[in-house]
Structures are given as structure tokens and as C-alpha cells.
Design an enzyme around this catalytic site. Structure first.
Site, PDB file in Angstrom:
ATOM      1  N   ASP A 123       5.900   2.182   1.899  1.00 31.28           N
ATOM      2  CA  ASP A 123       5.016   1.036   2.110  1.00 31.28           C
ATOM      3  C   ASP A 123       4.353   1.214   3.476  1.00 31.28           C
ATOM      4  O   ASP A 123       5.025   1.147   4.514  1.00 31.28           O
ATOM      5  CB  ASP A 123       5.850  -0.250   2.071  1.00 31.28           C
ATOM      6  CG  ASP A 123       4.993  -1.514   2.172  1.00 31.28           C
ATOM      7  OD1 ASP A 123       3.843  -1.431   2.628  1.00 31.28           O
ATOM      8  OD2 ASP A 123       5.510  -2.596   1.794  1.00 31.28           O
ATOM      9  N   HIS A 124       3.037   1.431   3.449  1.00 33.30           N
ATOM     10  CA  HIS A 124       2.328   1.753   4.692  1.00 33.30           C
ATOM     11  C   HIS A 124       2.265   0.568   5.652  1.00 33.30           C
ATOM     12  O   HIS A 124       1.925   0.737   6.839  1.00 33.30           O
ATOM     13  CB  HIS A 124       0.905   2.237   4.387  1.00 33.30           C
ATOM     14  CG  HIS A 124       0.466   3.381   5.244  1.00 33.30           C
ATOM     15  ND1 HIS A 124       0.810   3.500   6.578  1.00 33.30           N
ATOM     16  CD2 HIS A 124      -0.296   4.468   4.968  1.00 33.30           C
ATOM     17  CE1 HIS A 124       0.275   4.603   7.078  1.00 33.30           C
ATOM     18  NE2 HIS A 124      -0.396   5.210   6.122  1.00 33.30           N
ATOM     19  N   ARG A 125       2.600  -0.633   5.186  1.00 31.88           N
ATOM     20  CA  ARG A 125       2.661  -1.772   6.102  1.00 31.88           C
ATOM     21  C   ARG A 125       3.819  -1.623   7.082  1.00 31.88           C
ATOM     22  O   ARG A 125       3.792  -2.181   8.185  1.00 31.88           O
ATOM     23  CB  ARG A 125       2.841  -3.076   5.315  1.00 31.88           C
ATOM     24  CG  ARG A 125       1.667  -3.442   4.420  1.00 31.88           C
ATOM     25  CD  ARG A 125       2.000  -4.677   3.599  1.00 31.88           C
ATOM     26  NE  ARG A 125       3.156  -4.447   2.724  1.00 31.88           N
ATOM     27  CZ  ARG A 125       3.683  -5.392   1.938  1.00 31.88           C
ATOM     28  NH1 ARG A 125       3.173  -6.617   1.932  1.00 31.88           N
ATOM     29  NH2 ARG A 125       4.720  -5.116   1.170  1.00 31.88           N
ATOM     30  N   PRO A 175       0.850  -1.207   0.000  1.00 29.06           N
ATOM     31  CA  PRO A 175       0.000   0.000   0.000  1.00 29.06           C
ATOM     32  C   PRO A 175       0.881   1.250   0.000  1.00 29.06           C
ATOM     33  O   PRO A 175       1.368   1.688   1.042  1.00 29.06           O
ATOM     34  CB  PRO A 175      -0.801  -0.141   1.296  1.00 29.06           C
ATOM     35  CG  PRO A 175       0.037  -1.017   2.179  1.00 29.06           C
ATOM     36  CD  PRO A 175       0.805  -1.937   1.285  1.00 29.06           C
TER      37      PRO A 175
END
Length: 405
Positions: A378-380, A203
Site C-alpha cells: 500500500d503506497h500510502r 494504491p
């Protein structure tokens, strides 16, 4: 006695590779050093050369599946080394049929196509040419033997074939009317696979910042001849930014991280990949331990990697182990862009061109060289505030690099 051709191990970490394209057909005559096939590794394409002279036997079919290193993929009948007869002139019973257990029709089609395309393999396969140059030559019906190479040691580049074709090689009129269909080569397929996977699974979110480049412009003039002589190259904005980013990333472990399943790997060192182009294909060689190396040392390594990419000699080990990537398109006049993260990394920095821009300084409007930097995260792994703090520290370091350069 037959000479065994095995899938080579070209990197200490390499366990398997994929045969992308055979450059010779079953029963073809080859000489030592002729290119036999193109092999896909983790992030690169390698040309594998013949270890001997003779007739190709037992050539395995192309399945797209990884083959363990050391596995035999063909044999060279050295007893026929003096017989340059093409496959079509040899008895049918003398040429064993090649069938892939997992994809027999595709393997047979590949063998027929290879035989048609390489009937003159004894001459064309021995020419030094990049994979993309060979592909364009096939599409344009160009005899590589007639093309003068402009690359290292006379290696034929894609542009050499295009120039030759434009100067009078036969042109397919039907293709001219409908447009040219250029199939993906193995490198492009690998790029498409990896970046599509990143776009689907990671994401992405983006932060941009306008950064003043005055200090870096001044630094380009300050190092002097010793650094240039020791590194074999001139300094570049990309190299200076990589040097500074390496120092900043050391204090931001989440930005210098990789995704491993349901976990995050926080790396001990900063290994920065630098996006480079060769014949339209993307390569990302890695500058290792950037946080601990001098600028002169990085300049030498950067020069080596760039030369290896351009000459087609880049090794898979040079393309592995990145923890962060920088992509600079400013030299092409691009103002700003966002980039797709290079998996399994958690971030990539995109750099636009420096433009003299009116800005406010001490109550006055003045012109300053400003560049747009865009961070894809990367929002993770990275939250917005973590990315924002990294960008703030990076901006301060670029605008005030005292002690770093």
C-alpha cells in the site's frame, strides 16, 4: 415458558453481527442443536444452533444491518415442544407476521423463501452440513438426508453434495443449457466487499523477486520426528516462510503496519494471516506473535487453525488482528501471481512454486530450486525503497536461514 434466542457473542471483541440466512421458518418445529441461522461477523460466518426444542416465534427479518450482541432475534415456544406440526399446518393467527422496518418487501420475500426451503426443517436442519453444502443442495434440489458426509463427525461438505448430484440427482435441463447461476453466499459477499474496498482505496504497487529455496528444502528434512509429533503435522514451505518472515518483519515496521483513517498503526508484534480455502471460500486465520514463537509452537498452532477452517469451527477471534498476510499457490503449480492486500494491512506476500532453474553460481550454470515471491504494498504507507529493503532482507533470510530454523 418461551426460550429467548439472542444474537450470540462468539468473540471478546465482537459487538454486533449480521443475520445472513435463516435456516428455519416462522412456526417451524426445531430441536436443541438444530441450525437456526447463519451469522456474519467481521471476517467469518458462524452457524447458530437452537438452545431448545419447540416452535419458532417472532423471527426477525433479514435487513443486512448489524445487530448488537445479546439482541433477541427469535423465541422458541417450548410449550409446543411435543408438537412437530409444520408451519403450514398451524392456524394463521398462531404465526405472527415478520416484517423488517427498513426493508419490508425483502423481509417478506425472505420469509416466504425460507418457508418453502425449510418445510422439512425438523429433519434437514439437524443434519451436520456446511453452509455451502446446504446452498448447493437447494440449487440442485438434493435431499441432504440422502447424502453421506465425508467431513468431521459426518459433516456434509459441498463436494459430497456435488458428487451425489452428479451420480443421479435430478438435473435442471434449462439450467444446463444456460449455465448454472450460483448466488454469492454470505462469506463470498464479505470477501467481495473487503477486497473491492482494498482495490479501490489502497494504491497497490508490486515487487517481485526470484529466491533460491535450497535451504528451505533441506530444512524440511532436518527437524525430525520430535517436531512432527509435537505439532501434529508435517512442516510445509508456507509455515517455514511465515516463521522467517515474522523475524524479518520485526525489523520493518512499515511493512508490518495497518491503516487507521489518516494514520498508520505500527504494530508491536507480527501477526501473520495465512490464506486458506474451504469449499471455495477464502479464510485467513492468523498466526500470532510469529516474531517471538518457536517453529514447533507455530506448527502446532498452524495445525489447529487449518483443522478449524476445514471443519467449519474457526472462530472470529482466529481471523482478526493480522498485520501481514501470506498467500501460497505454489502447491497448485502457479509460477507467480500478485495478491490484493487484506485491509487494513499494508502488505501481502504471494508465493509461487519452486522450479529447478538454471542459474549462475561461481561462474558455473547450475540448477537450483527457485520461487517467485511477489510483494503487494500500500503506497500510502510503504514507499518503494522500504518495500525493496524488506524483500532484500527476506531473500537473504530465506537463502541463509541459519539460526532461524
Amino acid at each position: 415458558m418461551p426460550i429467548e434466542v439472542v444474537l450470540p457473542k462468539v468473540d471478546m471483541d465482537m459487538e454486533a453481527g449480521v443475520i445472513a440466512t435463516w435456516k428455519v421458518a416462522e412456526g417451524a418445529f426445531v430441536r436443541t442443536g438444530d441450525v437456526l441461522f447463519e451469522m456474519e461477523t467481521d471476517k467469518s460466518m458462524m452457524e447458530v444452533e437452537s438452545p431448545g426444542t419447540g416452535i419458532i416465534r417472532g423471527l426477525v427479518g433479514i435487513t443486512g444491518e448489524p445487530i448488537p450482541v445479546g439482541t433477541p432475534v427469535a423465541w422458541i415456544d417450548s410449550e409446543d415442544a411435543s408438537d412437530p406440526a409444520p408451519a403450514s399446518a398451524r392456524p394463521a393467527h398462531d404465526i405472527p407476521e415478520v416484517v423488517s422496518a427498513t426493508n419490508a418487501p425483502a423481509a417478506n420475500a425472505a420469509a416466504v423463501s425460507s418457508a418453502d426451503a425449510t418445510s422439512d426443517s425438523a429433519s434437514s436442519a439437524s443434519l451436520r452440513a456446511t453452509p455451502s453444502a446446504r446452498r448447493i443442495a437447494r440449487l440442485r434440489d438434493v435431499d441432504l438426508a440422502a447424502v453421506t458426509g465425508s467431513g468431521p463427525r459426518g459433516r456434509i461438505q459441498a463436494g459430497d453434495v456435488e458428487a451425489f448430484a452428479g451420480a443421479g440427482a435430478p438435473v435442471d435441463t434449462a439450467a444446463a443449457e444456460t449455465g448454472e447461476l450460483v448466488p454469492f453466499n454470505s462469506i463470498r459477499r464479505l470477501i467481495a466487499q473487503r477486497l473491492s474496498e482494498s482495490a479501490r482505496n489502497a494504491p497497490h504497487f508490486y515487487l517481485t523477486a526470484q529466491v533460491e529455496m535450497t535451504a528451505l528444502r533441506d530444512a524440511m528434512q532436518r527437524p525430525g520426528p520430535p517436531l512432527i509429533e509435537s505439532s501434529g503435522m508435517k512442516l510445509s514451505i508456507t509455515l517455514l516462510l511465515a516463521h522467517i518472515a515474522g523475524r524479518v518483519l520485526a525489523n520493518h515496521p512499515r511493512v508490518n503496519a495497518s491503516v487507521e483513517g489518516d494514520a498508520v498503526r505500527l504494530h508491536r508484534h507480527v501477526n501473520i494471516g495465512i490464506a486458506m480455502d474451504r469449499d471455495g471460500d477464502l479464510f485467513v486465520p492468523v498466526l500470532r506473535n510469529v516474531d517471538a514463537r518457536t517453529l514447533a509452537d507455530l506448527a502446532r498452532e498452524f495445525a489447529r487453525l487449518r483443522q478449524a477452517v476445514q471443519s467449519g469451527t474457526i472462530m472470529p477471534s482466529d481471523l482478526r488482528g493480522g498485520t501481514f498476510t501470506i498467500s501460497n499457490l505454489g502447491m497448485y503449480g502457479v509460477d507467480a501471481f500478485t495478491a490484493i492486500i487484506n485491509p487494513p494491512e499494508s502488505a501481502i506476500l504471494a508465493i509461487g512454486q519452486s522450479v529447478d532453474t538454471p542459474v549462475g553460481r561461481d561462474g558455473q550454470v547450475v540448477l537450483r530450486p527457485m520461487a517467485t515471491l511477489s510483494l503487494s504494498s500500500d503506497h500510502r504507507v510503504i514507499d518503494g525503497i522500504v518495500a525493496a529493503r524488506f524483500m532484500a532482507d527476506l531473500r537473504r533470510a530465506i537463502e541463509h536461514p541459519e539460526g532461524m530454523l
